[in-house]
Structures are given as C-alpha cells and as structure tokens.
Design a protein around this motif. Structure first.
Motif, PDB file in Angstrom:
ATOM      1  N   UNK A   5       0.854  -1.199   0.000  1.00 10.28           N
ATOM      2  CA  UNK A   5       0.000   0.000   0.000  1.00 10.28           C
ATOM      3  C   UNK A   5       0.880   1.236   0.000  1.00 10.28           C
ATOM      4  N   UNK A   6       0.264   2.366  -0.237  1.00  9.55           N
ATOM      5  CA  UNK A   6       0.972   3.647  -0.117  1.00  9.55           C
ATOM      6  C   UNK A   6       2.099   3.780  -1.130  1.00  9.55           C
ATOM      7  N   UNK A   7       3.183   4.403  -0.672  1.00  9.07           N
ATOM      8  CA  UNK A   7       4.297   4.728  -1.579  1.00  9.07           C
ATOM      9  C   UNK A   7       4.929   3.492  -2.202  1.00  9.07           C
ATOM     10  N   UNK A   8       5.040   2.436  -1.396  1.00  9.74           N
ATOM     11  CA  UNK A   8       5.671   1.211  -1.915  1.00  9.74           C
ATOM     12  C   UNK A   8       4.878   0.645  -3.088  1.00  9.74           C
ATOM     13  N   UNK A   9       3.566   0.656  -2.941  1.00  6.86           N
ATOM     14  CA  UNK A   9       2.705   0.143  -4.017  1.00  6.86           C
ATOM     15  C   UNK A   9       2.808   1.051  -5.236  1.00  6.86           C
ATOM     16  N   UNK A  10       2.783   2.343  -4.966  1.00 10.29           N
ATOM     17  CA  UNK A  10       2.832   3.327  -6.050  1.00 10.29           C
ATOM     18  C   UNK A  10       4.143   3.203  -6.824  1.00 10.29           C
ATOM     19  N   UNK A  11       5.204   2.959  -6.088  1.00 13.70           N
ATOM     20  CA  UNK A  11       6.529   2.827  -6.697  1.00 13.70           C
ATOM     21  C   UNK A  11       6.550   1.626  -7.650  1.00 13.70           C
ATOM     22  N   UNK A  12       6.074   0.484  -7.182  1.00 11.72           N
ATOM     23  CA  UNK A  12       6.074  -0.725  -8.010  1.00 11.72           C
ATOM     24  C   UNK A  12       5.147  -0.537  -9.214  1.00 11.72           C
ATOM     25  N   UNK A  13       4.011   0.107  -8.975  1.00  8.58           N
ATOM     26  CA  UNK A  13       3.040   0.322 -10.050  1.00  8.58           C
ATOM     27  C   UNK A  13       3.636   1.196 -11.159  1.00  8.58           C
ATOM     28  N   UNK A  14       4.351   2.233 -10.754  1.00  8.69           N
ATOM     29  CA  UNK A  14       4.875   3.107 -11.808  1.00  8.69           C
ATOM     30  C   UNK A  14       6.090   2.476 -12.486  1.00  8.69           C
ATOM     31  N   UNK A  15       6.913   1.741 -11.742  1.00 10.88           N
ATOM     32  CA  UNK A  15       8.034   1.037 -12.374  1.00 10.88           C
ATOM     33  C   UNK A  15       7.523   0.041 -13.400  1.00 10.88           C
ATOM     34  N   UNK A  16       6.492  -0.720 -13.027  1.00 11.73           N
ATOM     35  CA  UNK A  16       6.005  -1.800 -13.894  1.00 11.73           C
ATOM     36  C   UNK A  16       4.900  -1.364 -14.841  1.00 11.73           C
ATOM     37  N   UNK A  17       4.538  -0.064 -14.793  1.00 11.72           N
ATOM     38  CA  UNK A  17       3.411   0.450 -15.597  1.00 11.72           C
ATOM     39  C   UNK A  17       2.197  -0.457 -15.439  1.00 11.72           C
ATOM     40  N   UNK A  18       1.809  -0.642 -14.206  1.00 14.72           N
ATOM     41  CA  UNK A  18       0.740  -1.598 -13.909  1.00 14.72           C
ATOM     42  C   UNK A  18      -0.632  -0.944 -13.969  1.00 14.72           C
ATOM     43  N   UNK A  19      -1.078  -0.761 -15.194  1.00 14.90           N
ATOM     44  CA  UNK A  19      -2.424  -0.244 -15.449  1.00 14.90           C
ATOM     45  C   UNK A  19      -3.098  -1.220 -16.396  1.00 14.90           C
ATOM     46  N   UNK A  20      -4.360  -1.546 -16.126  1.00 12.77           N
ATOM     47  CA  UNK A  20      -5.044  -2.589 -16.883  1.00 12.77           C
ATOM     48  C   UNK A  20      -5.107  -2.296 -18.383  1.00 12.77           C
ATOM     49  N   UNK A  21      -4.872  -3.357 -19.177  1.00 14.29           N
ATOM     50  CA  UNK A  21      -4.910  -3.210 -20.635  1.00 14.29           C
ATOM     51  C   UNK A  21      -6.349  -3.183 -21.145  1.00 14.29           C
ATOM     52  N   UNK A  22      -7.292  -3.691 -20.349  1.00 17.68           N
ATOM     53  CA  UNK A  22      -8.687  -3.752 -20.799  1.00 17.68           C
ATOM     54  C   UNK A  22      -9.492  -2.583 -20.248  1.00 17.68           C
ATOM     55  N   UNK A  23      -9.300  -2.272 -18.973  1.00 17.79           N
ATOM     56  CA  UNK A  23     -10.149  -1.252 -18.356  1.00 17.79           C
ATOM     57  C   UNK A  23      -9.375  -0.006 -17.940  1.00 17.79           C
ATOM     58  N   UNK A  24      -8.044  -0.048 -18.040  1.00 19.51           N
ATOM     59  CA  UNK A  24      -7.228   1.098 -17.645  1.00 19.51           C
ATOM     60  C   UNK A  24      -7.143   1.296 -16.138  1.00 19.51           C
TER      61      UNK A  24
END
Ligand code: GDP
Ligand code: IMO
Ligand code: MG
Length: 427
Positions: free
Chosen positions: A285-304
């Motif tokens: 959660x929080x910054x750690x999650x945000x960090x991994x999400x932005x490094x891995x570009x973890x946004x859904x390909x179907x729903x965004x």
C-alpha cells in the motif's frame, strides 16, 4: 510427433502471457485461445508498435500463424470485428488466418448490461469485473440458453428470430431483477445479422479444424487468459472469473485430448499484481505500491484500472504450479525490480498465529492470512540490454533461484523487457 504446448497465467492475470505467446508463436502452426473473452488484455510490443489483443489469439501478430478462437471462449462479435478491423487498419492480413469455433458462446449486449447492473447491486461487495459480460454469458451457457457462434451461420431470418427471442427474455429479467429498461431487440438482432455476414466464413468445427494436430501434422500453442488464482473452481471464489484458466480449461476449451499435450508453461511475473477486488495477501500500500506500479506500468490493458501491486507470493505460486502440473516457468518483468534495495518473497502464510504452507482456497481463511517473507538483496543494474543468464547480476540470479526453489519448478526463461528480444533462456 507434434503436440500442443500450453501457456498459462499462474497468478491473477496480466503476467505477460501475450508477450510469451507472441514470442513462441513464430514456430507453431496454430495458436488456440481456450477460455474467457474480451476480459483479457494481452499486450505485445512488436518493433516499437504496441498491440493489445482481447479476443484474438496472440499468434495473429505472426503472419504465417493460424489462430483459433476455441469452443471454451465467450465471444463478443462486436468487439471481435472491431479488433479485426483495427489490425487490418494497421496493415496486418488477418481474416484468412482466423477460425472461430462454432460451439463458442456469443456475448450479447445484454450480458454486459447484466454484468454492470449486478456489480452495481453488489456495491462494496462487488467483484470488480471487467464489465465485458463474461459471468452472465457463461451463466447462459451453463443454463443452455446462450447463443453460439454456430448460430451466426443460420439463415438471416432464423438468426434474427433467435436473437430477438433472446433479447426479449433478457428484457424480462432486466425488469424483474434490476427494474432496468428494456433493450432494443430489433436493432440488436439487425446488427447481429449484419455482423454474421462477415464472420460466417471464419466459423469452423473445432474438431475438424484441429484434425491435423491429432494426426501429428500441426504443432499448436494453447493460449490461456486470466490466471490460476482467478479460476472459477480453484481460485478465491467469488473473486474469480467465470472460466477455468487452469490446465483443465485447455482441454475442455479446445477438445484436444491429454495425449496431444506437450509442455505446460507457467507464466509468472517477478512480483504480484491483481485488478479487481478480493484477497491479496502480499499486497503493498501507499508509496511502496505506487513505486512498483509506476516502475512496472501496472495499469489494466482492458479497463485502464490501476493494478494492485505486491511482492511475489510463492504460496499462491506453488498452488498454481501444482494445479497445472507445470513443466517450466517463464518469469517476466524481472527488469522492473532493478533498483529496489531489498526484495521480498512470501514463502508461507500465517493464519491465527499458525504457519501455513498450502494456499487456503476458502475465502475466510485467505482473508485471515498474513505473509511470512524471506528477504533478498536487490540489484541496481538495468537488465534490459542483457541477453544471457550469465550477464544478469548475481543477486538477480539468486532471486530467480529463490523463486524456483519455493515453487518447485525450474525457471527456464526470464523476460527482461516488453520487447520480443527481451528473452533470456537459462543455459
Ligand atoms: P497478459 O494479460 O498476461 O498478456 O499481460 P498484459 O499484457 O496485460 O500485461 C503485461 C504487460 O507487461 C504488457 O504491457 C507487456 O508489454 C509488459 N511486459 C511483458 N513482459 C515484460 C517484461 O519482461 N518487462 C517489462 N518491463 N514489461 C513486460
Ligand atoms: P488477462 O488475460 C487480470 C479479473 C477482473 C475481476 C475478475 C472477474 O489480461 O490476464 P470478469 O470480467 O472476468 O468477470 O472479472 O477477474 N480479470 C482479470 N484480471 N487480467 C485479466 O485477463 C483478467 N480478466 C478478468 O479484474 O477481478
Ligand atoms: Mg492482461
């Protein structure tokens, strides 16, 4: 003897199956999708161009590979034609290589409406579906009420009548269950009749189409969608999809016999992500999650949507490996972890203070599970230009070895970037 290798997502989807299938599809005769529908989003990068496939098997990006949409799928014909036209618009010759199993189910506009209304009614208990009508369509299939792809081959008048009947039935249920307005049966039926003209030449009997596979002339790749933890029977019900994304689905969803199966390849991401709701033991959660999400570009390909992110969960990973009888692991997105000082792998869960080694499939147990981590030192080097196992930093190799030791299956390939060339085979 040629055979069918299977590529399966072994977490909560979005492991990089598309990239893996694209890479392996070059040398096979046919790629077959066997379950799910347009809930899938398989992203592939080909020489700087990005393609996102929802219904078409990923083999479509290899110009000499045939593609079958298998009997286990639920196919939205509107979305399918949009997808075909988009690829044609980008200069790909696709129509001649696509076959659609007559026994696959059709996702109709009312399935999407039910999906949306049901999620709304569940409110805070919603599953977080993709809204693609998947659950309601599989319900109609099991109730033996659905329209099938083969129905598109009927005479126009007969198809039109059938479609109107189905929409009128859906309208009654929309009113009864959700107090929702009726859908335009005539307009939907007319559109379906029009779509049918284009889809008819692609409709096949999967049994006949796959005869060269049974006789040893063809090799095949069976492409899974979603992932083992979203499997309707083996996932964390009810926070699952409505099909079997584990190995059984590859058989029932194609009609291929176990004798024709070759290797079973499990795709895992080097960490965990999940879209939608439901338990996620190693979630950050929080910054750690945000960090991994932005490094891995973890946004859904179907729903965004944002993908929830967390550490690699070896308890869930072992379960997926066992369910599927994996022959090997392909570990993706290893490059994303570069620069994280300390990495964590969840080796066990703790429930009410007691250590648990096996994945608890009952929701109540899962919700109480706490992760027990093993820490590993990270690495700082950028992996994306590396091409051999020996070039990988030592800590990176140790991380991969820790995962395979925990899961009990060898990692044969690591993927170190989204491109076709980012592919490192283990010596
Ligand atoms: P799928 O649904 O399993 O096919 O996976 P998605 O396509 O939804 O999500 C995987 C995403 O990661 C896609 O955007 C891929 O281009 C990307 N990807 C795949 N492999 C790698 C990799 O090794 N490294 C990086 N950085 N990205 C990757
Ligand atoms: P690919 O093939 C990730 C998730 C949804 C939701 C649950 C049920 O790209 O890996 P559904 O619409 O199937 O009824 O939603 O399943 N889900 C996926 N998550 N990747 C997918 O596909 C998914 N397909 C469905 O977010 O939690
Ligand atoms: Mg995806």
């Amino acid at each position: 003897m040629h055979s069918a290798n299977v590529v399966l997502g072994c977490q909560w989807g979005d492991e990089g199956k598309g990239k893996v299938v694209d890479r392996l599809a070059e040398s096979v005769d046919v790629v077959v999708r066997f379950q799910g529908g347009a809930n899938a989003g398989h992203t592939v990068m080909v020489e700087g161009d990005t393609f996102v496939l929802h219904l078409l098997p990923t083999g479509i990006l290899r110009e000499s590979t045939r593609c079958l949409l298998g009997p286990g799928m639920v196919i939205d014909p509107w979305t399918l034609l949009t997808e075909i036209d988009e690829l044609k618009g980008r200069g790909l010759e696709v129509e001649d290589r696509i076959a659609i199993a007559g026994s696959a189910q059709l996702v109709m506009p009312y399935h999407k409406r039910f999906d949306e209304l049901r999620e709304k009614a569940l409110a805070s208990k919603s599953i977080g579906t993709t809204g693609r009508g998947i659950g309601p369509c599989y319900e109609d299939k099991m109730a033996r009420m659905g329209l099938r792809v083969a129905d598109l081959a009927r005479e126009d008048s007969s198809l039109r009548r059938m479609a109107i009947d189905k929409v009128l039935r859906a309208n009654r249920l929309l009113a009864e269950r959700h107090d929702a307005p009726a859908m335009a049966s005539g307009a939907i039926a007319d559109e379906l009749v029009e779509l049918a003209q284009r889809l008819r030449p692609m409709i096949v009997s999967a049994y006949e189409y796959l005869a060269p596979l049974r006789s040893g002339q063809w090799s095949a790749l069976l492409e899974g969608a979603q992932g083992a933890l979203l499997d309707i029977d083996h996932g964390a019900f009810p926070f699952v999809t409505s099909s079997n994304c584990t190995i059984g689905g590859a058989l029932t969803g194609t009609g291929i016999s176990p004798r024709d199966l070759g290797r079973v390849l499990g795709v895992y991401k080097a960490y965990s992500t999940r879209v939608g709701n439901g338990p996620f033991v190693t979630e950050l959660h929080g910054d750690e999650a945000e960090d991994l999400r932005s490094r891995g570009r973890e946004f859904g390909a179907t729903t965004g949507r944002h993908r929830r992110c967390g550490w690699f969960d070896a308890v869930a990973a072992r379960y997926a490996a066992d369910l599927n009888g994996l022959d090997e692991i392909i570990l993706t997105k290893l490059d994303v972890l570069s620069g994280i000082e300390t990495l964590r792998v969840c080796t066990d869960y703790e429930i009410d203070g007691k250590g648990v080694r096996n994945f608890p499939v009952w929701l109540e147990q899962l919700e109480k599970s706490r992760p027990v981590y093993r820490e590993l030192p990270g690495w700082t080097e950028d992996l994306s230009g590396m091409t051999t196992w020996d070039q990988l930093p030592e800590n990176c190799r140790r991380y991969v070895e820790a995962i395979e030791a925990e899961v009990g299956v060898r990692v044969e390939v690591v993927s170190n970037g989204p491109k076709r060339s980012n592919w490192i085979e283990r010596p």
